[in-house]
Write a protein that holds these residues in place. Structure first.
Motif, mmCIF file in Angstrom:
data_model
loop_
_atom_site.group_PDB
_atom_site.id
_atom_site.type_symbol
_atom_site.label_atom_id
_atom_site.label_comp_id
_atom_site.label_asym_id
_atom_site.label_seq_id
_atom_site.Cartn_x
_atom_site.Cartn_y
_atom_site.Cartn_z
ATOM 1 N N PRO A 30 1.666 3.125 -4.308
ATOM 2 C CA PRO A 30 0.572 3.371 -5.253
ATOM 3 C C PRO A 30 1.130 3.575 -6.658
ATOM 4 O O PRO A 30 2.282 3.998 -6.825
ATOM 5 C CB PRO A 30 -0.078 4.651 -4.720
ATOM 6 N N THR A 34 -5.955 -3.643 -7.028
ATOM 7 C CA THR A 34 -6.682 -2.857 -6.032
ATOM 8 C C THR A 34 -6.309 -3.402 -4.661
ATOM 9 O O THR A 34 -5.782 -4.522 -4.543
ATOM 10 C CB THR A 34 -8.206 -2.973 -6.225
ATOM 11 N N GLU A 35 -6.581 -2.646 -3.621
ATOM 12 C CA GLU A 35 -6.197 -3.071 -2.272
ATOM 13 C C GLU A 35 -6.759 -4.447 -1.928
ATOM 14 O O GLU A 35 -6.057 -5.292 -1.376
ATOM 15 C CB GLU A 35 -6.659 -2.041 -1.245
ATOM 16 N N TYR A 67 -2.139 -0.599 -6.425
ATOM 17 C CA TYR A 67 -0.911 -0.679 -5.627
ATOM 18 C C TYR A 67 -0.032 -1.794 -6.181
ATOM 19 O O TYR A 67 -0.534 -2.788 -6.710
ATOM 20 C CB TYR A 67 -1.236 -0.970 -4.162
ATOM 21 N N LYS A 108 0.819 -1.218 0.000
ATOM 22 C CA LYS A 108 0.000 0.000 0.000
ATOM 23 C C LYS A 108 0.854 1.270 0.000
ATOM 24 O O LYS A 108 0.367 2.350 -0.326
ATOM 25 C CB LYS A 108 -0.951 -0.020 1.190
#
Length: 196
Positions: free
Chosen positions: A19, A88-89, A79, A16
């Motif tokens: 990015p 995506t996260e 990320y 994270k």
């Protein structure tokens, strides 16, 4: 002893912290192949990617037979994973037990190999001396020290077979070598964290 939940949290935080940059370009498989905080221009080296680019990107120029494509603004919320791809996260592999366990196992094996190497000179050089503590006068290893050293080396070799690996404790340093071996481990840790 490190736990899976600690490792997952550490790996996820690291991902994270990366990015995607403002601009990117993808290949025909959807993988991001170039990215930058400045507008990105990329040259593909195969027809499938050029065909994809022709449908999705603007051609900047053709030079010496190579097509230079403008990238686009990156999608929000992506990320970079340790596998170098972007997610995506919620899709990050760092969220999964299997990915984190395998990655940590590789790290532990690398450190295990380094710890075995740390002891090589003590085995190869029969007259080697050691500092048993900070500022201590160096002294030779006796027979009991050498037996303890071999036991330690074997425990390191066996580490991947220990139940619960890679989430297992490290074998205890031989008493006579504990100070010097800890210094080597600390030096590696410092290098990993960007120290000198």
């Amino acid at each position: 002893m490190t736990t899976l939940s600690e490792i997952k949290a550490r790996y996820l935080a690291a991902a994270k912290a990366k990015p995607i940059e403002k601009y990117c370009i993808k290949d025909h498989e959807g993988k991001i192949v170039a990215r930058s905080n400045s507008p990105v221009v990329h040259v593909f080296n195969n027809e499938a990617d050029d065909a994809y680019a022709a449908e999705h990107y603007q051609l900047k120029e053709i030079f010496n037979g190579m097509k230079f494509w403008y990238g686009e603004e990156s999608p929000a919320g992506l990320y970079q994973s340790a596998d170098s791809q972007f997610y995506t996260e919620t899709e990050l592999p760092e969220n999964t037990d299997a990915f984190c366990t395998q990655r940590y196992a590789n790290e532990v094996k690398a450190e295990r190999n380094a710890r075995i190497s740390d002891t090589d000179d003590y085995v190869k050089l029969p007259d080697i001396t050691v500092a048993r503590s900070e500022g201590a006068k160096r002294s030779a290893l006796d027979d009991a020290d050498r037996i303890s050293l071999e036991t330690y080396r074997q425990a390191l070799r066996n580490l991947p077979e220990v139940e619960g690996f890679p989430f297992v404790p490290w074998p205890t340093f031989p008493t006579a070598l504990a100070y010097e071996l800890q210094q080597k481990v600390d030096a590696r840790q410092s290098m990993r964290q960007g120290g000198f």
